[in-house]
Design a protein around this motif. Structure first.
Motif: not given
Ligand code: ZN
Length: 214
Positions: A77-83
């Motif tokens: 989804c291109f949301h900020l994520s560390a995974e």
């Protein structure tokens, strides 16, 4: 007065009229590059940082570096994520068949706070703006079309701010997705507590257009 002071300083030190010692000047300069931080705020923040213990400053510096190194974008989804895949996309309790399209992660966060939406998201990474050289190719539009055409999607909700660029983006993305699924857009209208007579015409027109049955 200020001008006179500036002149004297410049004379006495022969050149750069800075009042900050060099490492402090560097810190202020870096802080000033942050959005919404002017010279005065940068100075206040820098002086505050100097007053804190070395451990606290280390923790701040560490948090900055780790956030930058570890936070990327969710490949779904291109949301900020560390995974590689974010928590929202991994959550089995969320409805896979409804996708809400937003311009950036800040919009996702705002919508999540309402607790009204239990589907998935897709972040475009901006809006179409030919003036700034941003076309659909610069945004995550193709991955969205792929996602919608390949997954079972019942509805795509377009939740993009209705500026000129936002409207262009909504219409463009809407046209692309219509062959695959039902496409809706969020209603825009009057702010809660706002007076009808003070609303601008565009807002009123939108509110009327987005009416629904009682
Ligand atoms: Zn995600």
């Amino acid at each position: 007065m200020a001008i006179a002071f500036f002149m004297i300083e410049k004379d006495r030190f022969g050149g750069n009229p800075t009042v900050y010692t060099r490492p402090l000047a560097r810190l202020i300069e870096q802080l000033q590059r942050l959005p919404g931080v002017g010279p005065k705020t940068a100075q206040r923040l820098a002086l505050h940082i100097l007053k804190r213990s070395e451990d606290e400053v280390q923790a701040l510096a560490q948090a900055l570096i780790e956030a930058k190194q570890q936070v990327g974008l969710c490949q779904e989804c291109f949301h900020l994520s560390a995974e590689p895949v974010c928590e929202i996309c991994r959550n089995p309790n969320r409805d896979n068949t409804t996708i809400c399209v937003v311009a950036d992660s800040r919009d996702l966060i705002a919508l999540e706070k309402t607790r009204e939406f239990s589907g998935k998201y897709h972040i475009l990474g901006g809006v179409i703006s030919p003036m700034d050289g941003i076309g659909p190719e610069q945004l995550n539009v193709s991955p969205l079309v792929r996602r919608v055409s390949q997954q079972k999607t019942k509805e795509v909700i377009l939740a993009i701010t209705p500026s000129v660029e936002g409207e262009t983006t909504t219409l463009y993305v809407g046209q692309l997705l219509k062959p695959f699924t039902k496409v809706t857009r969020i209603a825009f209208g009057l702010p809660v507590g706002g007076e009808l007579e003070y609303a601008d015409e565009v807002t009123l027109a939108r509110a009327l257009e987005g009416r629904r049955e009682l």
